[in-house]
Write a protein that holds these residues in place. Structure first.
Motif, PDB file in Angstrom:
ATOM      1  N   LYS A 186      -8.103  15.963  16.508  1.00 63.31           N
ATOM      2  CA  LYS A 186      -7.872  16.149  18.191  1.00 63.31           C
ATOM      3  C   LYS A 186      -7.108  17.168  18.522  1.00 63.31           C
ATOM      4  N   GLY A 187      -6.817  18.280  17.572  1.00 64.26           N
ATOM      5  CA  GLY A 187      -6.396  19.337  17.749  1.00 64.26           C
ATOM      6  C   GLY A 187      -4.719  19.555  17.399  1.00 64.26           C
ATOM      7  N   ARG A 188      -4.349  18.563  16.896  1.00 63.63           N
ATOM      8  CA  ARG A 188      -2.912  18.437  16.764  1.00 63.63           C
ATOM      9  C   ARG A 188      -2.529  18.865  15.201  1.00 63.63           C
ATOM     10  N   THR A 189      -1.267  19.044  14.804  1.00 66.44           N
ATOM     11  CA  THR A 189      -1.086  19.384  13.447  1.00 66.44           C
ATOM     12  C   THR A 189      -0.360  18.509  12.573  1.00 66.44           C
ATOM     13  N   LYS A 190      -0.321  18.749  11.240  1.00 65.05           N
ATOM     14  CA  LYS A 190       0.316  18.222  10.261  1.00 65.05           C
ATOM     15  C   LYS A 190       1.833  18.237  10.556  1.00 65.05           C
ATOM     16  N   GLU A 191       2.283  19.080  11.107  1.00 68.71           N
ATOM     17  CA  GLU A 191       3.790  19.438  11.397  1.00 68.71           C
ATOM     18  C   GLU A 191       4.108  18.585  12.636  1.00 68.71           C
ATOM     19  N   GLU A 192       3.214  18.150  13.514  1.00 69.58           N
ATOM     20  CA  GLU A 192       3.602  17.071  14.420  1.00 69.58           C
ATOM     21  C   GLU A 192       3.671  15.770  13.898  1.00 69.58           C
ATOM     22  N   VAL A 193       2.612  15.276  12.962  1.00 68.94           N
ATOM     23  CA  VAL A 193       2.893  14.311  12.196  1.00 68.94           C
ATOM     24  C   VAL A 193       3.987  13.967  11.585  1.00 68.94           C
ATOM     25  N   ASP A 194       4.298  15.020  10.839  1.00 69.00           N
ATOM     26  CA  ASP A 194       5.420  14.882  10.290  1.00 69.00           C
ATOM     27  C   ASP A 194       6.566  14.745  11.049  1.00 69.00           C
ATOM     28  N   LEU A 195       7.002  15.556  12.167  1.00 68.40           N
ATOM     29  CA  LEU A 195       7.857  15.450  13.068  1.00 68.40           C
ATOM     30  C   LEU A 195       7.973  13.912  13.554  1.00 68.40           C
ATOM     31  N   ILE A 196       6.818  13.502  13.818  1.00 69.93           N
ATOM     32  CA  ILE A 196       6.910  11.903  14.551  1.00 69.93           C
ATOM     33  C   ILE A 196       7.486  10.863  13.126  1.00 69.93           C
ATOM     34  N   ILE A 197       6.997  11.257  11.925  1.00 65.94           N
ATOM     35  CA  ILE A 197       7.503  10.391  11.056  1.00 65.94           C
ATOM     36  C   ILE A 197       9.047  10.454  10.875  1.00 65.94           C
ATOM     37  N   LEU A 198       9.583  11.889  10.871  1.00 65.16           N
ATOM     38  CA  LEU A 198      10.728  12.204  10.740  1.00 65.16           C
ATOM     39  C   LEU A 198      11.770  11.350  11.737  1.00 65.16           C
ATOM     40  N   TRP A 199      11.380  11.537  13.026  1.00 59.66           N
ATOM     41  CA  TRP A 199      11.944  11.227  14.351  1.00 59.66           C
ATOM     42  C   TRP A 199      12.150   9.493  14.080  1.00 59.66           C
ATOM     43  N   THR A 228       0.835  -1.116  -0.062  1.00 54.08           N
ATOM     44  CA  THR A 228      -0.016  -0.012   0.117  1.00 54.08           C
ATOM     45  C   THR A 228       0.765   1.194  -0.063  1.00 54.08           C
ATOM     46  N   SER A 229       0.548   2.540  -0.663  1.00 60.20           N
ATOM     47  CA  SER A 229       1.436   3.490  -0.828  1.00 60.20           C
ATOM     48  C   SER A 229       1.206   4.206   0.343  1.00 60.20           C
ATOM     49  N   PHE A 230       2.424   4.840   0.887  1.00 57.75           N
ATOM     50  CA  PHE A 230       2.375   5.452   2.264  1.00 57.75           C
ATOM     51  C   PHE A 230       1.357   6.792   2.161  1.00 57.75           C
ATOM     52  N   ALA A 231       1.512   6.880   0.845  1.00 56.33           N
ATOM     53  CA  ALA A 231       0.804   8.511   0.524  1.00 56.33           C
ATOM     54  C   ALA A 231      -0.842   8.357   0.779  1.00 56.33           C
ATOM     55  N   SER A 232      -1.251   6.925   0.241  1.00 52.79           N
ATOM     56  CA  SER A 232      -2.761   6.761   0.561  1.00 52.79           C
ATOM     57  C   SER A 232      -3.018   6.951   2.130  1.00 52.79           C
ATOM     58  N   VAL A 233      -2.054   6.408   3.063  1.00 56.13           N
ATOM     59  CA  VAL A 233      -2.630   6.324   4.516  1.00 56.13           C
ATOM     60  C   VAL A 233      -2.107   7.717   5.390  1.00 56.13           C
ATOM     61  N   TYR A 234      -1.148   8.450   4.527  1.00 54.72           N
ATOM     62  CA  TYR A 234      -0.661   9.687   5.367  1.00 54.72           C
ATOM     63  C   TYR A 234      -1.756  10.532   5.530  1.00 54.72           C
ATOM     64  N   PRO A 235      -2.734  10.878   4.705  1.00 51.63           N
ATOM     65  CA  PRO A 235      -3.773  11.952   5.066  1.00 51.63           C
ATOM     66  C   PRO A 235      -4.760  11.343   6.164  1.00 51.63           C
ATOM     67  N   HIS A 236      -4.628  10.060   6.176  1.00 53.52           N
ATOM     68  CA  HIS A 236      -5.411   9.534   7.510  1.00 53.52           C
ATOM     69  C   HIS A 236      -4.745  10.047   8.603  1.00 53.52           C
ATOM     70  N   TYR A 237      -3.494   9.801   8.688  1.00 56.75           N
ATOM     71  CA  TYR A 237      -2.671   9.976   9.861  1.00 56.75           C
ATOM     72  C   TYR A 237      -3.023  11.721  10.341  1.00 56.75           C
ATOM     73  N   ILE A 238      -3.069  12.415   9.351  1.00 51.95           N
ATOM     74  CA  ILE A 238      -3.042  13.853   9.563  1.00 51.95           C
ATOM     75  C   ILE A 238      -4.573  14.274   9.947  1.00 51.95           C
ATOM     76  N   THR A 239      -5.559  13.613   9.316  1.00 53.60           N
ATOM     77  CA  THR A 239      -6.788  13.894   9.818  1.00 53.60           C
ATOM     78  C   THR A 239      -7.099  13.258  11.138  1.00 53.60           C
ATOM     79  N   LYS A 240      -6.736  12.225  11.440  1.00 55.34           N
ATOM     80  CA  LYS A 240      -6.751  11.636  12.871  1.00 55.34           C
ATOM     81  C   LYS A 240      -6.182  12.484  13.918  1.00 55.34           C
ATOM     82  N   ALA A 241      -4.904  13.180  13.653  1.00 59.65           N
ATOM     83  CA  ALA A 241      -4.166  14.139  14.577  1.00 59.65           C
ATOM     84  C   ALA A 241      -5.059  15.550  14.660  1.00 59.65           C
ATOM     85  N   GLU A 242      -5.504  15.933  13.445  1.00 58.15           N
ATOM     86  CA  GLU A 242      -6.245  17.140  13.452  1.00 58.15           C
ATOM     87  C   GLU A 242      -7.645  17.310  14.190  1.00 58.15           C
TER      88      GLU A 242
END
Length: 116
Positions: A25-38, A9-23
């Protein structure tokens, strides 16, 4: 579990779901990215390229520059499985990411999520 469909499965197809789940709950795309980069050792430019190229999960994790040395500190249950007990290395990496995104959505501080 060697041929699980999530691996191709393409990571790109799941990535927006990570962002939606975070947002939700009041969290941000930048926090999602930081987790992935970490977790993976990628930089933002490479992450963007991997998303644009629709790289699958198997390639995404197999080509990660450096799995964070603190991944052993990621524990708990995700999708009914203890993440620390998952034997297949690729599935464990995918579930590590799922667990970190869940922690973000549950309101944990970034310090705790990134095990610092």
């Amino acid at each position: 579990m060697n041929n699980h469909k999530i691996y191709k499965t393409s990571f790109a197809s799941v990535y927006p779901h990570y962002i939606t789940k975070a947002e939700k709950k009041g969290r941000t795309k930048e926090e999602v990215d930081l987790i992935i980069l970490w977790l993976t050792g990628y930089n933002q430019t490479t992450l963007t390229n991997l998303i644009n190229d629709k790289t699958d999960f198997e390639t995404f994790f197999n080509n990660a520059p450096l799995l964070n040395p603190n991944v052993h500190k990621i524990t708990g249950v995700i999708c009914g499985y203890r993440v620390e007990d998952i034997e297949h290395p690729l599935m464990q990496k995918i579930r590590y990411l799922d667990k970190l995104i869940d922690e973000l959505a549950k309101g944990k501080s970034m310090d705790k999520i990134l095990r610092t």
